[in-house]
Design an enzyme around this catalytic site. Structure first.
Site, PDB file in Angstrom:
ATOM      1  N   SER A  95      24.246   2.265  20.950  1.00 36.05           N
ATOM      2  CA  SER A  95      25.312   2.560  19.973  1.00 36.05           C
ATOM      3  C   SER A  95      24.831   3.686  19.072  1.00 36.05           C
ATOM      4  CB  SER A  95      25.601   1.318  19.120  1.00 36.05           C
ATOM      5  OG  SER A  95      24.502   1.057  18.265  1.00 36.05           O
ATOM      6  N   ASP A 133      27.564   3.659  23.644  1.00 31.95           N
ATOM      7  CA  ASP A 133      28.525   2.627  23.248  1.00 31.95           C
ATOM      8  C   ASP A 133      29.281   3.108  21.995  1.00 31.95           C
ATOM      9  OD1 ASP A 133      29.693   0.088  23.325  1.00 31.95           O
ATOM     10  OD2 ASP A 133      28.116  -0.852  22.127  1.00 31.95           O
ATOM     11  N   HIS A 134      30.583   3.076  22.035  1.00 30.13           N
ATOM     12  CA  HIS A 134      31.423   3.458  20.886  1.00 30.13           C
ATOM     13  C   HIS A 134      31.133   4.848  20.326  1.00 30.13           C
ATOM     14  CE1 HIS A 134      33.372  -0.439  20.578  1.00 30.13           C
ATOM     15  NE2 HIS A 134      32.189  -0.998  20.743  1.00 30.13           N
ATOM     16  N   GLU A 185      39.036   3.537  25.078  1.00 31.27           N
ATOM     17  CA  GLU A 185      39.513   2.247  24.543  1.00 31.27           C
ATOM     18  C   GLU A 185      40.944   2.374  24.049  1.00 31.27           C
ATOM     19  OE1 GLU A 185      36.791  -0.070  22.136  1.00 31.27           O
ATOM     20  OE2 GLU A 185      38.426  -1.034  21.050  1.00 31.27           O
ATOM     21  N   GLY A 230      30.461  -9.168  17.075  1.00 28.02           N
ATOM     22  CA  GLY A 230      29.678  -9.947  16.125  1.00 28.02           C
ATOM     23  C   GLY A 230      29.628 -11.437  16.434  1.00 28.02           C
ATOM     24  N   HIS A 273      34.865  -5.641  25.535  1.00 32.74           N
ATOM     25  CA  HIS A 273      33.875  -5.602  24.441  1.00 32.74           C
ATOM     26  C   HIS A 273      33.862  -6.968  23.757  1.00 32.74           C
ATOM     27  CE1 HIS A 273      32.873  -1.232  23.939  1.00 32.74           C
ATOM     28  NE2 HIS A 273      33.713  -1.230  24.952  1.00 32.74           N
ATOM     29  N   ASP A 318      25.953  -8.065  23.071  1.00 31.85           N
ATOM     30  CA  ASP A 318      24.925  -7.604  22.141  1.00 31.85           C
ATOM     31  C   ASP A 318      24.506  -8.754  21.217  1.00 31.85           C
ATOM     32  OD1 ASP A 318      23.255  -6.225  20.492  1.00 31.85           O
ATOM     33  OD2 ASP A 318      24.737  -4.844  19.691  1.00 31.85           O
TER      34      ASP A 318
HETATM   35  O1  G3H Z   1      29.927  -2.603  19.224  1.00 34.64           O
HETATM   36  C1  G3H Z   1      29.033  -3.095  18.580  1.00 34.64           C
HETATM   37  C2  G3H Z   1      27.685  -3.214  19.192  1.00 34.64           C
HETATM   38  O2  G3H Z   1      27.259  -4.560  19.134  1.00 34.64           O
HETATM   39  C3  G3H Z   1      26.721  -2.273  18.530  1.00 34.64           C
HETATM   40  O3  G3H Z   1      26.376  -2.727  17.275  1.00 34.64           O
HETATM   41  O4  G3H Z   1      26.634  -0.710  15.876  1.00 34.64           O
HETATM   42  O5  G3H Z   1      25.279  -2.661  15.108  1.00 34.64           O
HETATM   43  O6  G3H Z   1      24.440  -1.174  16.936  1.00 34.64           O
HETATM   44  P1  G3H Z   1      25.651  -1.750  16.229  1.00 34.64           P
HETATM   45  P1  13P Z   2      29.254  -8.699  20.907  1.00 28.66           P
HETATM   46  O1  13P Z   2      29.103  -8.461  19.446  1.00 28.66           O
HETATM   47  O2  13P Z   2      30.226  -9.763  21.211  1.00 28.66           O
HETATM   48  O3  13P Z   2      27.949  -8.924  21.574  1.00 28.66           O
HETATM   49  O4  13P Z   2      29.882  -7.361  21.542  1.00 28.66           O
HETATM   50  C1  13P Z   2      29.084  -6.259  21.846  1.00 28.66           C
HETATM   51  C2  13P Z   2      29.871  -5.049  22.191  1.00 28.66           C
HETATM   52  O5  13P Z   2      31.051  -5.088  22.439  1.00 28.66           O
HETATM   53  C3  13P Z   2      29.148  -3.790  22.231  1.00 28.66           C
HETATM   54  O6  13P Z   2      29.999  -2.704  22.407  1.00 28.66           O
HETATM   55 ZN    ZN Z   3      31.916  -2.891  21.545  1.00 29.45          ZN
END
Ligand code: G3H
Ligand code: 13P
Ligand code: ZN
Length: 372
Positions: A95, A133-134, A185, A230, A273, A318
């Site tokens: 991310s 990611d994102h 997305e 989360g 996700h 995650d």
């Molecule tokens: O989309 C959320 C993922 O769990 C990444 O989380 O932005 O805290 O690294 P983060």
């Molecule tokens: P979780 O917080 O459910 O693990 O999702 C992770 C995620 O979507 C990362 O892009």
């Molecule tokens: Zn995500």
């Protein structure tokens, strides 16, 4: 200007019309461009793969590819060990928060090291994808493409529909030149996605998906059917409570919306996700050892199993890895308050994550044995 970069052991120079121009003699912005060109790398040279073939096989085979986030060495070691032992293809997700935390260059080299580590563990043909990611801007996606990522997500879900299409299309046009695949997305997940916080989720509208996928050119589509990021995916008022255990029972995902989307885009790779299940045994260990996570709740695994058998071919996890790590660390430190060697608590945390990842691969996603 046509020319070429010459690199030998002692200096870098720009060769133009057979004249060598030492880097010190050229202006700074041009120098930066040359250095940028010199460190650009294609993922194929790192032994990574994009998602195209992974997804095609997953759609055909009725399973999903695990997409695990990593921020540190222990998570990466655990992911690779679990995938090597189960021969599961895997998507390593970074991310922008992870890039800030761990340094983007270091993470990229770690992913390169992961391919070699996988081989060392006896996994002859590792199928490892390095994925952003994102991603929230074209520039971020471009920089990942240029520095060895094999897949990027451009998340324009908070933008108006036409702007989401335009941004996604721009990323697709750049990424496809390098055979890098692109996830987009449509629909909004509740919760926190990096710096974007959405109070409410908005399900993906099935009537938009054909137009979106066709005009943006994306390779896969993340949809919203009730998951969120989360460890607190559902508010207590959205759930019922199990009278025996007192635990929250979450509402089901919108499988009707998923079925509609699948009907509109048959065979198109769909991504989920926010798919952590928030295992209650980890929450209990955390709470019993000084933590405070009341009413943490996730997506039940049987619902993910059901999704993996459908058009969903990438499932993002995650938070569960964070919970496994935290539970193990809290337990060791509570039992041995004098311990101060990080290996003595990060080691057990790593072992717990290996167990978790293998469980997800074998019991939930069904991706074991798909990358022999
Ligand atoms: O989309 C959320 C993922 O769990 C990444 O989380 O932005 O805290 O690294 P983060
Ligand atoms: P979780 O917080 O459910 O693990 O999702 C992770 C995620 O979507 C990362 O892009
Ligand atoms: Zn995500």
């Amino acid at each position: 200007m046509l020319g070429g970069l010459l690199k030998n052991s002692s200096f870098l120079s720009w060769v133009d019309n057979k004249k060598h121009i030492p880097l010190q003699k050229i202006n700074n912005s041009f120098k930066l461009n040359i250095i940028y060109l010199a460190i650009m790398v294609n993922y194929k040279d790192l032994g990574l793969v994009n998602t195209r073939e992974m997804f095609a096989k997953a759609v055909d085979g009725g399973y999903a590819i695990p997409a695990f986030n990593f921020n540190n060495m222990e998570q990466l070691q655990a992911i690779i060990k679990a995938c090597a032992e189960t021969k599961s293809p895997v998507i390593l997700q970074v991310s922008s928060g992870a890039r800030k935390y761990a340094n983007q260059t270091l993470l990229r080299y770690m992913a390169e090291g992961a391919v070699e580590y996988a081989k060392e563990l006896g996994w002859e043909h590792p199928q490892i994808c390095l994925h952003l990611d994102h991603g929230d801007t074209f520039e971020l996606c471009k920089s990942c493409v240029d520095f060895g990522f094999s897949s990027v997500m451009i998340d324009g879900s908070s933008l108006p529909y036409e702007e989401n299409i335009a941004l996604t299309k721009k990323v697709v046009e750049y990424a496809h030149q390098f055979d890098v695949t692109v996830e987009a997305e449509l629909g909004v997940l509740a919760g926190v996605e990096d710096d974007v916080v959405a109070e409410e989720s908005h399900y993906t509208k099935p009537e938009e998906v054909i137009d979106f996928a066709t005009r943006s050119g994306c390779d896969s589509l993340a949809i919203s059917i009730g998951t969120s990021h989360g460890a607190y995916k559902f508010k207590p008022e959205q759930c019922t409570r199990d009278p025996q255990t007192g635990r929250l029972v979450p509402p089901p995902l919108a499988f009707d919306v998923l079925a509609e989307i699948e009907k509109k885009l048959p065979g198109f790779p769909i991504v989920l996700h926010g798919s952590s299940s928030v295992p209650q045994e980890y929450v209990d260990i955390i709470n019993a050892n000084g933590g405070n996570m009341p009413d943490a709740v996730g997506v039940p695994e049987e619902q993910l199993r059901r999704a993996a058998k459908s058009a969903v071919c990438k499932i993002n996890i995650d938070s569960d890895s964070r919970l496994a790590f935290t539970a193990a660390v809290r337990k060791v430190l509570a039992e041995k308050p004098g311990e101060f060697d990080p290996r003595k608590y990060c080691g057990p945390a790593r072992d717990e994550m290996v167990k978790l990842y293998k469980h997800k691969i074998i019991e939930v996603l069904g991706s074991d044995g798909k990358a022999e």
